[in-house]
Design a protein around this motif. Structure first.
Motif, PDB file in Angstrom:
ATOM      1  N   GLY A  26       0.889  -1.268   0.060  1.00 28.63           N
ATOM      2  CA  GLY A  26      -0.138   0.053  -0.066  1.00 28.63           C
ATOM      3  C   GLY A  26       0.623   1.238  -0.149  1.00 28.63           C
ATOM      4  N   ARG A  36     -11.800  -4.500   0.717  1.00 26.54           N
ATOM      5  CA  ARG A  36     -11.109  -3.103   1.156  1.00 26.54           C
ATOM      6  C   ARG A  36     -12.294  -2.620   1.910  1.00 26.54           C
ATOM      7  N   VAL A  90      -8.395   0.942   3.267  1.00 23.33           N
ATOM      8  CA  VAL A  90      -7.616  -0.255   3.913  1.00 23.33           C
ATOM      9  C   VAL A  90      -7.788  -1.567   3.042  1.00 23.33           C
ATOM     10  N   TYR A  91      -6.798  -2.105   2.678  1.00 20.66           N
ATOM     11  CA  TYR A  91      -7.295  -3.361   1.646  1.00 20.66           C
ATOM     12  C   TYR A  91      -6.620  -4.522   2.503  1.00 20.66           C
ATOM     13  N   TYR A  92      -7.415  -5.681   2.549  1.00 21.78           N
ATOM     14  CA  TYR A  92      -7.114  -6.772   3.224  1.00 21.78           C
ATOM     15  C   TYR A  92      -7.079  -7.803   2.268  1.00 21.78           C
ATOM     16  N   GLY A 112      -4.428  -5.186   7.269  1.00 25.48           N
ATOM     17  CA  GLY A 112      -4.750  -4.459   6.199  1.00 25.48           C
ATOM     18  C   GLY A 112      -3.642  -3.722   5.796  1.00 25.48           C
ATOM     19  N   THR A 113      -3.544  -3.146   4.527  1.00 32.76           N
ATOM     20  CA  THR A 113      -2.494  -2.029   4.036  1.00 32.76           C
ATOM     21  C   THR A 113      -3.293  -1.062   3.511  1.00 32.76           C
ATOM     22  N   LEU A 114      -2.683   0.139   3.803  1.00 34.94           N
ATOM     23  CA  LEU A 114      -3.547   1.607   3.363  1.00 34.94           C
ATOM     24  C   LEU A 114      -3.172   1.982   1.961  1.00 34.94           C
TER      25      LEU A 114
END
Length: 114
Positions: free
Chosen positions: A8, A37, A91-93, A107-109
């Motif tokens: 991210g 997300r 935030v992507y998971y 998560g990664t933003l």
């Protein structure tokens, strides 16, 4: 099952990012692997997934811009995101399902500036 997402960051609208998710198990053992997300104030939503048979699903909101892929030899899942829009900010998971159990990575933003 442990999942570790990365990739991210901050990108301008129209730009690209590639997210990666490393799984602690053989991806073949998972029923599905997916990217979700969650934007601020919104519910988590499914972005794209790969089923164990290889078929894929991509949400209409990202179809034609995002590509989901997996590298079974490396046990990784990727999400190539192109033509990013501010509304993709979230935030992507990465997630997986095995034998009826759901597993989530941290998560990664992703922030897309206009």
């Amino acid at each position: 099952v442990q999942l570790q997402a990365s990739g991210g960051g901050l990108v301008q609208a129209g730009g690209s990012l590639r997210l990666s998710c490393a799984a602690s198990v053989n991806i073949f053992s998972l029923s599905t692997v997916a990217w979700y997300r969650q934007a601020p104030g919104k519910q988590r939503e499914l972005v794209a997934l790969i089923r164990s048979g290889g078929s894929t699903y991509v949400a209409d909101s990202v179809k034609g811009r995002f590509i989901i892929s997996s590298d079974n030899a490396k046990n990784t899942l990727a999400l190539q995101m192109n033509s990013l829009k501010p509304e993709d900010t979230a935030v992507y998971y990465c997630g997986a399902n095995r034998m009826g159990f759901d597993y989530w990575g941290q998560g990664t933003l992703v922030t897309v500036s206009s």
